[in-house]
Design a protein around this motif. Structure first.
Motif, PDB file in Angstrom:
ATOM      1  N   LEU A 221       0.862  -1.184   0.000  1.00  8.37           N
ATOM      2  CA  LEU A 221       0.000   0.000   0.000  1.00  8.37           C
ATOM      3  C   LEU A 221       0.896   1.230   0.000  1.00  8.37           C
ATOM      4  CD1 LEU A 221      -2.686  -0.986   2.681  1.00  8.37           C
ATOM      5  CD2 LEU A 221      -2.895  -1.104   0.206  1.00  8.37           C
ATOM      6  N   VAL A 222       0.370   2.323  -0.535  1.00  7.22           N
ATOM      7  CA  VAL A 222       1.092   3.592  -0.541  1.00  7.22           C
ATOM      8  C   VAL A 222       0.319   4.566   0.341  1.00  7.22           C
ATOM      9  CG1 VAL A 222       1.865   5.539  -1.943  1.00  7.22           C
ATOM     10  CG2 VAL A 222       2.019   3.223  -2.848  1.00  7.22           C
ATOM     11  N   LEU A 223       1.001   5.153   1.306  1.00  6.17           N
ATOM     12  CA  LEU A 223       0.437   6.208   2.140  1.00  6.17           C
ATOM     13  C   LEU A 223       0.966   7.523   1.582  1.00  6.17           C
ATOM     14  CD1 LEU A 223      -1.037   7.322   4.637  1.00  6.17           C
ATOM     15  CD2 LEU A 223       1.037   6.847   5.957  1.00  6.17           C
ATOM     16  N   ARG A 224       0.052   8.398   1.173  1.00  9.46           N
ATOM     17  CA  ARG A 224       0.467   9.640   0.511  1.00  9.46           C
ATOM     18  C   ARG A 224      -0.317  10.825   1.076  1.00  9.46           C
ATOM     19  NH1 ARG A 224      -0.850   9.010  -5.157  1.00  9.46           N
ATOM     20  NH2 ARG A 224       0.881   7.566  -5.158  1.00  9.46           N
ATOM     21  N   TYR A 225       0.392  11.902   1.367  1.00 11.08           N
ATOM     22  CA  TYR A 225      -0.243  13.133   1.828  1.00 11.08           C
ATOM     23  C   TYR A 225      -0.550  14.011   0.627  1.00 11.08           C
ATOM     24  CZ  TYR A 225      -1.123  17.519   4.220  1.00 11.08           C
ATOM     25  OH  TYR A 225      -1.693  18.676   4.667  1.00 11.08           O
ATOM     26  N   GLU A 226      -1.779  14.506   0.565  1.00  9.74           N
ATOM     27  CA  GLU A 226      -2.201  15.393  -0.528  1.00  9.74           C
ATOM     28  C   GLU A 226      -2.445  16.779   0.053  1.00  9.74           C
ATOM     29  OE1 GLU A 226      -2.705  14.366  -3.797  1.00  9.74           O
ATOM     30  OE2 GLU A 226      -2.214  12.272  -3.383  1.00  9.74           O
ATOM     31  N   ASP A 227      -1.624  17.738  -0.367  1.00  8.13           N
ATOM     32  CA  ASP A 227      -1.734  19.110   0.133  1.00  8.13           C
ATOM     33  C   ASP A 227      -3.090  19.741  -0.139  1.00  8.13           C
ATOM     34  OD1 ASP A 227       0.535  19.813   1.504  1.00  8.13           O
ATOM     35  OD2 ASP A 227       1.650  20.390  -0.286  1.00  8.13           O
TER      36      ASP A 227
END
Length: 178
Positions: free
Chosen positions: A136-142
């Motif tokens: 899984l990819v954990l990604r922060y979206e501004d």
């Protein structure tokens, strides 16, 4: 009780530990091959015989709140055993609650990376994997100020904080690999 020299000799018998002299005659030993960001294994070995060994991932009743065991009164066998167990605990990722609190060390990046998926800094995009190899990819979206968990191109879920995301991933059996 072992002397400073005896303790030093036992610790130096582990070739995977690197000596780092610090202030006031104290010595630290680091385990550079740790799969976690934690590298200091022996803290402040002092000429008076006092010092600490990190045992945070071990089920050891002698450890304090920081996961350290005072080695002042250990005998040679106890010290050798504690060092061996601590090195082993930092050598592979585990599912223990103590391990969840420690950040795995990011793998070394290859010299050339594909730019598409890896442009975000590690803190904004993280790879997580379970024992079966699912990633899984954990990604922060501004733009949305949310942390998203992606399975390939499918959105799995979103969280307001990184801590909530990490807690969810840990509960689901995932460990950070990058």
């Amino acid at each position: 009780m072992l002397t400073f020299e005896q303790k030093l000799s036992i610790i130096e018998s582990f070739p995977q530990l690197q000596r780092k002299d610090v202030s006031l005659g104290r010595i630290n030993f680091q385990y550079e091959e740790s799969v976690y960001e934690r590298k200091n294994l022996v803290y402040h070995l002092h000429p008076n015989g006092n010092g600490y060994v990190y045992a945070g991932l071990l089920n050891d009743p002698r450890k304090d709140a920081k996961g350290l065991v005072n080695i002042r009164d250990l005998d040679a066998d106890e010290l050798h055993s504690l060092l061996s167990q601590s090195i082993a605990s930092l050598s592979e990722l585990t599912d223990s609650p103590e391990a969840i609190a420690i950040t795995p060390k990011p793998p070394k990046k290859p010299k050339e990376e594909p730019a598409a998926e890896l442009d975000a800094p590690d803190s904004l995009q993280q790879l997580w994997q379970d024992k079966q190899g699912n990633t899984l990819v954990l990604r922060y979206e501004d733009d949305a100020e949310l942390w998203y968990i992606w399975a390939l191109d499918a959105l799995d879920c979103a969280f307001e904080t990184e801590a909530e995301s990490i807690e969810y991933l840990a509960e689901e059996g995932f460990r950070r690999v990058k």
